[in-house]
Design an enzyme around this catalytic site. Structure first.
Site, PDB file in Angstrom:
ATOM      1  N   SER A  45       0.940  -1.212   0.012  1.00 11.92           N
ATOM      2  CA  SER A  45       0.073  -0.101  -0.023  1.00 11.92           C
ATOM      3  C   SER A  45       0.874   1.313   0.038  1.00 11.92           C
ATOM      4  O   SER A  45       0.670   2.215  -0.616  1.00 11.92           O
ATOM      5  CB  SER A  45      -1.097  -0.166   1.102  1.00 11.92           C
ATOM      6  OG  SER A  45      -0.141  -0.200   2.513  1.00 11.92           O
ATOM      7  N   TRP A  46       1.869   1.524   0.861  1.00 14.13           N
ATOM      8  CA  TRP A  46       2.499   2.607   1.008  1.00 14.13           C
ATOM      9  C   TRP A  46       3.273   2.536  -0.274  1.00 14.13           C
ATOM     10  O   TRP A  46       3.624   3.839  -0.886  1.00 14.13           O
ATOM     11  CB  TRP A  46       3.647   2.447   2.176  1.00 14.13           C
ATOM     12  CG  TRP A  46       4.267   3.531   2.517  1.00 14.13           C
ATOM     13  CD1 TRP A  46       5.538   3.654   2.993  1.00 14.13           C
ATOM     14  CD2 TRP A  46       3.842   5.066   2.502  1.00 14.13           C
ATOM     15  NE1 TRP A  46       6.031   5.161   3.302  1.00 14.13           N
ATOM     16  CE2 TRP A  46       4.916   5.735   2.836  1.00 14.13           C
ATOM     17  CE3 TRP A  46       2.599   5.707   2.015  1.00 14.13           C
ATOM     18  CZ2 TRP A  46       4.755   7.306   3.030  1.00 14.13           C
ATOM     19  CZ3 TRP A  46       2.456   6.919   2.081  1.00 14.13           C
ATOM     20  CH2 TRP A  46       3.843   7.940   2.574  1.00 14.13           C
ATOM     21  N   ALA A  52      -1.128   5.376   3.793  1.00 11.91           N
ATOM     22  CA  ALA A  52      -1.244   5.156   2.361  1.00 11.91           C
ATOM     23  C   ALA A  52      -2.319   5.499   1.739  1.00 11.91           C
ATOM     24  O   ALA A  52      -2.561   6.168   0.664  1.00 11.91           O
ATOM     25  CB  ALA A  52      -0.577   3.876   1.937  1.00 11.91           C
ATOM     26  N   LYS A 111       6.478   3.637  17.807  1.00 11.34           N
ATOM     27  CA  LYS A 111       5.097   4.076  18.003  1.00 11.34           C
ATOM     28  C   LYS A 111       4.187   3.017  17.605  1.00 11.34           C
ATOM     29  O   LYS A 111       2.892   2.928  18.029  1.00 11.34           O
ATOM     30  CB  LYS A 111       4.664   5.360  17.049  1.00 11.34           C
ATOM     31  CG  LYS A 111       5.125   5.334  15.664  1.00 11.34           C
ATOM     32  CD  LYS A 111       4.113   4.704  14.850  1.00 11.34           C
ATOM     33  CE  LYS A 111       4.749   4.565  13.057  1.00 11.34           C
ATOM     34  NZ  LYS A 111       3.569   4.072  12.338  1.00 11.34           N
ATOM     35  N   THR A 165      -1.086   6.915  14.056  1.00 17.77           N
ATOM     36  CA  THR A 165      -1.097   5.341  14.131  1.00 17.77           C
ATOM     37  C   THR A 165      -1.969   5.047  15.270  1.00 17.77           C
ATOM     38  O   THR A 165      -2.492   3.873  15.325  1.00 17.77           O
ATOM     39  CB  THR A 165       0.236   4.935  14.318  1.00 17.77           C
ATOM     40  OG1 THR A 165       1.300   5.557  13.285  1.00 17.77           O
ATOM     41  CG2 THR A 165       0.347   3.502  14.246  1.00 17.77           C
ATOM     42  N   ASN A 184      -1.624  -1.530  13.081  1.00 12.41           N
ATOM     43  CA  ASN A 184      -1.298  -1.912  14.340  1.00 12.41           C
ATOM     44  C   ASN A 184      -2.557  -1.730  15.498  1.00 12.41           C
ATOM     45  O   ASN A 184      -2.880  -2.608  16.080  1.00 12.41           O
ATOM     46  CB  ASN A 184      -0.175  -1.130  14.938  1.00 12.41           C
ATOM     47  CG  ASN A 184       1.044  -1.492  14.118  1.00 12.41           C
ATOM     48  OD1 ASN A 184       1.807  -2.692  14.308  1.00 12.41           O
ATOM     49  ND2 ASN A 184       1.527  -0.950  13.112  1.00 12.41           N
ATOM     50  N   VAL A 237       1.204  -6.834   6.955  1.00  9.47           N
ATOM     51  CA  VAL A 237       2.169  -6.625   7.922  1.00  9.47           C
ATOM     52  C   VAL A 237       1.571  -5.827   9.085  1.00  9.47           C
ATOM     53  O   VAL A 237       1.680  -4.891   8.759  1.00  9.47           O
ATOM     54  CB  VAL A 237       3.482  -6.669   7.464  1.00  9.47           C
ATOM     55  CG1 VAL A 237       4.569  -6.487   8.394  1.00  9.47           C
ATOM     56  CG2 VAL A 237       3.959  -7.506   6.239  1.00  9.47           C
ATOM     57  N   GLU A 279       3.660  -4.232  11.714  1.00 12.36           N
ATOM     58  CA  GLU A 279       5.026  -3.957  12.113  1.00 12.36           C
ATOM     59  C   GLU A 279       5.294  -4.104  13.578  1.00 12.36           C
ATOM     60  O   GLU A 279       6.254  -4.468  13.992  1.00 12.36           O
ATOM     61  CB  GLU A 279       5.638  -2.866  11.535  1.00 12.36           C
ATOM     62  CG  GLU A 279       5.961  -2.970   9.988  1.00 12.36           C
ATOM     63  CD  GLU A 279       7.134  -3.542   9.736  1.00 12.36           C
ATOM     64  OE1 GLU A 279       7.887  -4.038  10.504  1.00 12.36           O
ATOM     65  OE2 GLU A 279       7.554  -3.280   8.757  1.00 12.36           O
TER      66      GLU A 279
END
Length: 350
Positions: free
Chosen positions: A12-13, A142, A193, A250, A258, A281, A283
């Protein structure tokens, strides 16, 4: 014609950055590990798997041949999960153009070595190559960048000419880019973060409110800063886009993988079930393991990270973790901040 940019990754990013740069008239070659994904993007003109609903300009091409993708690129952007960064970097090194700007858009810490990704880069490419290495970070989902929603980010490099070149590359009317010489701080803010976002997600899944979220974010920033200072970062970086800015977005947005995974854990799902539900994913899981070990290595108190580690990997219930955090001994706040600032000034402002 403007010289092309290569983007390694097709998530996506990576796709959002490709759309941003292609919108400036820059040809973009993207590398995908999977032929099926590359074929789908090229055929449909959108990445329906990772960034649905965003049309890709015709000057974006996706290929599985890494050498062809990076050939003659003015800049090579690494946008792969942090755990794959070393592997992709190692494979691409023989093919990278000698003067290309090398930009890392991943956010994480290598779990086995506990190295930040800039140190992974130095280990693989050589210390002399770090002058063209740039980190891109900050609050930038994204899903929003791909749609041209106004966003501000930061680029960091040990060489400010490289940072300025990256700034010029990315800057648009809707994408504002600041520079920062603090590579370590920008990387650590972007990575750590995600741990706090998992925590705020768990709090949401448990049915807690805004007070809880604000407490986790504020105290989370304190422990991110403590570890960052111990690892040589600049205190002020954590008050900027790569620190509090990325933490806010975030921890509060449903675009955050996340936070979404944390919500599912708070609702009773296992870690594997929660990660599977996100379908991308997460992270923060690997970063929690790495940060827990780094806190021990540097003797830094990171209570939220410690409780997150116990929930994710030791079977502790989220509610028990909340009790452990709320029942800790009395602490001071401003004295702690003032002490950290004084120690940083003593070390760096002589």
């Amino acid at each position: 014609m403007k010289q092309k940019v290569a983007i390694l990754g097709a998530g996506s990013w990576a796709t959002a950055l490709a759309v941003l740069l292609a919108g400036k008239g820059i040809p973009v070659d993207m590398w995908s590990r999977r032929a099926g994904l590359a074929d789908q993007i090229n055929a449909e003109g959108q990445n329906s798997r990772y960034l649905p609903g965003v049309s890709l300009p015709p000057n974006i091409r996706v290929d599985t041949a890494l050498a062809a993708v990076v050939k003659n690129a003015q800049a090579v952007i690494f946008s792969v999960p942090s755990h794959a960064f070393r592997e992709v970097l190692r494979a691409s090194l023989p093919h990278l153009p000698a003067r290309a700007l090398l930009i890392n858009a991943a956010k994480g810490i290598e779990e086995d070595s506990l190295l930040t990704l800039s140190r992974v880069f130095a280990a693989e490419a050589g210390e002399e190559e770090t002058s063209r290495y740039v980190v891109l970070s900050g609050p930038s989902h994204a899903e929003e960048v791909g749609r041209g929603i106004p966003t501000a980010v930061v680029v960091a490099s040990r060489d400010m000419a490289a940072a300025a070149a990256a700034q010029d590359l990315f800057m648009t009317g809707n994408f504002r880019v600041y520079t920062n010489p603090d590579v370590a701080g920008v990387e650590l803010g972007g990575a750590l973060k995600n741990i706090i976002a998992l925590g705020t997600g768990i709090a949401d899944g448990l049915g807690f409110g805004d007070n809880t979220k604000a407490a986790l974010m504020t105290r989370g920033l304190a422990e991110i800063t403590r570890l960052g200072l111990a690892m040589g970062a600049n205190l002020l970086t954590f008050a900027g886009l790569a620190g509090v800015g990325d933490l806010i977005v975030t921890c509060t947005s449903m675009h955050s993988r996340n936070r979404r995974a944390g919500i599912e854990i708070g609702r009773g799902k296992s870690l594997s079930e929660a990660v599977a539900s996100v379908q991308m994913v997460v992270e923060g899981v690997r970063t929690t393991r790495a940060a827990y070990r780094l806190a021990g290595r540097y003797g830094v108190e990171m209570p939220i990270t410690e409780q997150m580690y116990r929930v994710l990997f030791e079977g502790m219930s989220p509610r028990e973790a909340v009790v452990n955090l709320m029942s800790r001994g009395r602490r001071r706040e401003m004295e702690e901040v003032a002490l950290a600032a004084a120690q940083w000034r003593e070390k760096n402002c002589k």
